[in-house]
Design an enzyme around this catalytic site. Structure first.
Site, PDB file in Angstrom:
ATOM      1  CB  ILE A  77       8.023   6.987   1.559  1.00 22.18           C
ATOM      2  CG1 ILE A  77       8.253   8.140   0.559  1.00 22.18           C
ATOM      3  CG2 ILE A  77       6.979   6.005   1.025  1.00 22.18           C
ATOM      4  CD1 ILE A  77       8.912   7.695  -0.733  1.00 22.18           C
ATOM      5  CG  PHE A  78       4.371   4.722   7.384  1.00 26.30           C
ATOM      6  CD1 PHE A  78       5.253   4.326   8.376  1.00 26.30           C
ATOM      7  CD2 PHE A  78       3.097   4.154   7.369  1.00 26.30           C
ATOM      8  CE1 PHE A  78       4.880   3.405   9.345  1.00 26.30           C
ATOM      9  CE2 PHE A  78       2.714   3.229   8.335  1.00 26.30           C
ATOM     10  CZ  PHE A  78       3.603   2.851   9.326  1.00 26.30           C
ATOM     11  N   GLY A  79       5.949   2.816   4.991  1.00 27.37           N
ATOM     12  CA  GLY A  79       5.515   1.525   4.475  1.00 27.37           C
ATOM     13  C   GLY A  79       4.984   0.648   5.590  1.00 27.37           C
ATOM     14  CE1 TYR A  80      -0.874  -0.587   4.335  1.00 24.95           C
ATOM     15  CE2 TYR A  80       0.134   1.567   4.056  1.00 24.95           C
ATOM     16  CZ  TYR A  80      -0.811   0.629   3.691  1.00 24.95           C
ATOM     17  OH  TYR A  80      -1.699   0.901   2.665  1.00 24.95           O
ATOM     18  N   GLY A  81       3.263  -2.507   4.523  1.00 21.64           N
ATOM     19  CA  GLY A  81       3.060  -3.811   3.896  1.00 21.64           C
ATOM     20  C   GLY A  81       4.386  -4.310   3.358  1.00 21.64           C
ATOM     21  CB  SER A  82       5.424  -5.580   0.049  1.00 21.30           C
ATOM     22  OG  SER A  82       4.964  -4.498  -0.750  1.00 21.30           O
TER      23      SER A  82
ATOM     24  CD  GLU B  34       2.695   0.207  -3.091  1.00 23.25           C
ATOM     25  OE1 GLU B  34       1.556  -0.262  -2.974  1.00 23.25           O
ATOM     26  OE2 GLU B  34       3.707  -0.383  -2.666  1.00 23.25           O
TER      27      GLU B  34
END
Length: 208
Positions: free
Chosen positions: A15-20, A95
């Site tokens: 799972i790719f996260g780019y914010g919080s 989300e």
């Protein structure tokens, strides 16, 4: 397509996260990797009327916008076995239900050169979302971030934590959009002598 449908008969998921998600994934995971995805740019174009804002003053948080020449840095988390269902249930609420994001699978490229590309799940808020705010100047976005807060804290904290992640984890990457907004918020704070949300001490850029 629901995340659960994507992962049928899979034993692991990235799972790719780019914010919080880069500082607060909120779910159990086996390991994590810093890296980037191509074909997307990170932009403060999505509205947040729950976590970092409210119905009257929605905050600004990041989403991904397609751009063939761009890449976005963040963190990919590997979840396995029972972690998969638990993490997807959590993220579906965080989300999708509250944030209005949709899901896609993309290629993730780890920063560590010894590891090859991985397929990762991402969450994207599109312009079809009712709380999508869209493009604005850096100053307009900064002015909005400076006055908004929600159930998990001030919108400035979200901006600062994301900028700190980039400086500490990806010092060689110049995220112009992110750092320009950070500088604009810094100017607002300097001009106002500190932003003071209700019942809070003045917030200084860099505080966490």
């Amino acid at each position: 397509m629901k995340p659960q449908d994507i992962m049928k008969e899979k034993s692991n998921l990235w799972i790719f996260g780019y914010g919080s998600l880069v500082w607060k994934p909120g779910f159990a995971y086996k390991r994590s990797n810093i890296g980037h995805i191509k074909g997307y740019k990170r932009r403060f174009w999505h509205g947040d009327d729950f976590y970092r804002g409210d119905k009257e003053k929605p905050g600004r948080v990041v989403t991904l916008v397609e751009d063939e020449e761009a890449c976005t840095w963040g963190v990919a988390y590997e979840v396995t076995d029972c972690q998969i269902e638990e993490s997807l249930q959590y993220l579906n609420m965080r989300e999708v239900v509250l944030g209005g994001y949709i899901t896609q699978m993309v290629e993730f490229i780890p920063k560590e050169k010894s590891q090859g590309p991985l397929l990762a799940l991402i969450y994207i808020a599109t312009s079809n979302n009712p709380i999508y705010l869209g493009p604005a100047s850096d100053m307009e976005i900064a002015a909005q971030i400076a006055i908004c807060r929600g159930s998990t804290g001030h919108n400035i904290e979200y901006l600062v934590r994301l900028a700190e992640f980039m400086r500490l984890s990806c010092p060689e990457v110049e995220d112009e959009h992110l750092f320009s907004i950070e500088a604009a918020v810094q100017n607002i704070i300097s001009d106002c002598g500190g932003i003071k949300p209700p019942d809070q001490k003045p917030m200084l850029l860099g505080a966490t």
